[in-house]
Design a protein around this motif. Structure first.
Motif, short mmCIF file in Angstrom:
data_model
loop_
_atom_site.label_atom_id
_atom_site.label_comp_id
_atom_site.label_asym_id
_atom_site.label_seq_id
_atom_site.Cartn_x
_atom_site.Cartn_y
_atom_site.Cartn_z
N PRO A 160 -48.18 57.59 46.96
CA PRO A 160 -46.60 56.74 46.90
C PRO A 160 -46.60 55.39 46.69
CG PRO A 160 -48.94 56.86 48.83
CD PRO A 160 -49.10 57.55 47.31
N ASP A 161 -47.53 55.09 46.28
CA ASP A 161 -47.56 53.66 45.43
C ASP A 161 -46.43 53.44 44.23
OD1 ASP A 161 -49.54 55.64 44.35
OD2 ASP A 161 -49.87 53.41 42.87
N VAL A 162 -46.38 55.18 43.66
CA VAL A 162 -45.22 54.66 42.84
C VAL A 162 -44.45 55.48 42.76
CG1 VAL A 162 -46.59 54.04 40.92
CG2 VAL A 162 -46.48 56.22 41.61
N PHE A 163 -43.60 55.98 43.90
CA PHE A 163 -42.73 56.26 44.80
C PHE A 163 -42.60 58.55 44.59
CE2 PHE A 163 -40.99 52.53 44.56
CZ PHE A 163 -41.27 52.04 46.02
N ASN A 164 -43.63 58.45 44.34
CA ASN A 164 -44.51 59.82 44.18
C ASN A 164 -44.27 60.30 42.84
OD1 ASN A 164 -46.12 60.44 46.92
ND2 ASN A 164 -43.56 60.28 47.45
N ILE A 208 -44.70 74.36 51.94
CA ILE A 208 -43.76 72.94 52.27
C ILE A 208 -44.15 72.06 51.16
CG2 ILE A 208 -43.28 70.98 54.01
CD1 ILE A 208 -43.80 73.23 55.58
N PHE A 209 -43.37 71.99 50.33
CA PHE A 209 -43.38 71.15 49.36
C PHE A 209 -42.68 69.47 49.59
CE2 PHE A 209 -42.35 70.28 44.25
CZ PHE A 209 -43.52 69.58 44.66
N GLY A 210 -43.73 68.35 50.02
CA GLY A 210 -43.69 67.29 49.81
C GLY A 210 -44.02 66.05 48.75
N GLY A 211 -43.93 64.75 49.66
CA GLY A 211 -44.08 63.70 49.06
C GLY A 211 -44.84 63.12 50.03
N ALA A 212 -46.37 62.49 49.94
CA ALA A 212 -46.32 61.19 50.41
C ALA A 212 -45.58 59.98 51.55
CB ALA A 212 -48.09 60.76 50.14
N GLY A 213 -46.06 59.51 52.26
CA GLY A 213 -45.48 58.36 52.89
C GLY A 213 -44.21 58.21 53.37
N LYS A 251 -40.85 56.24 51.79
CA LYS A 251 -40.04 56.18 50.96
C LYS A 251 -39.17 56.82 50.24
CE LYS A 251 -41.55 51.14 51.19
NZ LYS A 251 -42.73 50.23 50.24
N ALA A 252 -40.36 57.89 49.55
CA ALA A 252 -40.00 59.21 48.26
C ALA A 252 -40.36 60.72 48.84
CB ALA A 252 -40.15 58.76 47.38
N PHE A 253 -39.89 61.60 48.47
CA PHE A 253 -39.85 62.32 48.02
C PHE A 253 -40.69 62.56 46.57
CE2 PHE A 253 -38.42 66.71 45.88
CZ PHE A 253 -39.78 67.39 46.32
N CYS A 254 -40.29 62.35 45.75
CA CYS A 254 -40.48 62.77 44.03
C CYS A 254 -39.20 61.99 43.44
CB CYS A 254 -40.95 63.46 43.02
SG CYS A 254 -41.61 63.73 41.86
N THR A 255 -39.78 60.68 42.52
CA THR A 255 -38.71 60.01 42.12
C THR A 255 -38.88 60.35 40.16
OG1 THR A 255 -40.61 58.31 41.99
CG2 THR A 255 -38.60 58.05 43.36
N GLY A 256 -39.14 61.64 39.96
CA GLY A 256 -39.57 61.91 38.63
C GLY A 256 -40.48 61.88 37.86
N GLY A 257 -40.30 61.63 36.12
CA GLY A 257 -41.58 60.86 35.82
C GLY A 257 -42.35 59.42 35.96
N ASP A 258 -43.42 59.10 35.60
CA ASP A 258 -43.82 58.00 36.54
C ASP A 258 -43.98 57.55 34.70
OD1 ASP A 258 -45.45 55.62 35.75
OD2 ASP A 258 -47.34 56.22 37.40
N GLN A 259 -42.72 56.19 34.63
CA GLN A 259 -42.03 55.46 33.48
C GLN A 259 -43.13 54.76 32.84
OE1 GLN A 259 -38.78 56.19 31.21
NE2 GLN A 259 -39.15 58.01 33.34
#
Length: 264
Positions: free
Chosen positions: A24-28, A55-60, A62-70
């Motif tokens: 969650p610290d990097v919006f998953n 059930i596929f989700g993201g923690a926190g 704010k975000a489900f997932c925001t893609g690759g960690d840039q």
């Protein structure tokens, strides 16, 4: 012995396996390790006999997932070392989601952007909080998903809307996503978990073999996209090595507008 994960959470519940990106610290956003763990988790879920649903989700919140960690896109070699044509086996993960015999429900409570939007697209069902936001950012950061993220998206929302999503990189509300067919249901934020659990319970009462056959049948109609993806990712591999693509990543990390034209 239970499998231990670093980037994700895995839990077998009464009605579903829950697979959660736990960054969650990097919006998953995902890195190589995240993708590797997700592949293993979906393969484990495929073999789980007690439930019919993931059930596929993201923690926190704010975000489900925001893609690759840039932040690690240019330099990551990951815990397992780079694998797949673009340094991480994203096409293998997409296949793991599609090939899983369970009904995969995307639980979207916040941002489903970039690769996260692709995940929500290829899951069998998507249930969204009223706070959810969907969209693509690939052309903004020097990236693209040239398979399920484009061709399969067009099957769901139509050619014109899919091209709009990729060519303009706008964000869409949960209600807009529902209207275009990207989402099955939108609920109040505090009702999201209960709604996902209710759908999972309903599916869990059904024949697992019949569900698996139905899913295979649905997938067969779009299976040619797997070949499109393979060829497209091969092209993306060369693109990621270009200065034009790297400019998108640099600009994102430096919080500035990219200047792609000087490299095109």
């Amino acid at each position: 012995m239970a499998q231990e994960f670093k980037d994700i959470l895995y839990e077998v519940g009464e009605n579903a396996v829950r697979i959660t990106i736990n960054r969650p610290d990097v919006f998953n956003a995902f890195r190589t390790q995240t993708v590797e763990e997700l592949i293993q988790a979906f393969r484990m879920a495929d073999e789980e006999k007690s439930v019919n649903t993931v059930i596929f989700g993201g923690a926190g919140d704010k975000a489900f997932c925001t893609g690759g960690d840039q932040k690690v896109h240019l330099s990551e070699d990951g815990l397992y070392g780079p694998r797949g044509m673009v340094g991480l086996p994203i096409e293998e993960l997409q296949s793991a989601i599609r090939d899983c015999r369970k009904v995969v429900i995307a639980r979207v409570q916040g941002f489903a952007i970039g690769g996260g939007n692709v995940f929500a697209t290829i899951c069998d069902l998507t249930i969204a909080s009223e706070n959810a936001k969907f969209g693509q950012v690939g052309p903004k950061v020097g990236s693209v998903d040239p398979g399920f993220g484009t061709a399969y998206l067009a099957r769901i929302v139509g050619e014109k809307k899919a091209r709009e999503i990729w060519f303009l990189c706008r964000r869409y509300s949960a209600q807009e996503a529902l209207a275009m067919g990207l989402v099955n249901k939108v609920v109040a934020h505090e009702q999201l978990d209960a709604e996902c659990e209710a759908w999972a319970a309903e599916i869990n009462a059904l024949s697992p073999t019949a569900i698996a056959i139905a899913k295979r049948s649905f997938n067969a109609d779009s299976e040619n996209i797997r070949g499109i993806s393979f060829m497209g990712v091969a092209a993306v591999k060369g693109y990621y090595q270009s200065e034009e693509s790297r400019e998108g990543v640099r600009a994102f990390n430096e919080k500035r507008k990219p200047d792609f034209k000087k490299y095109a």
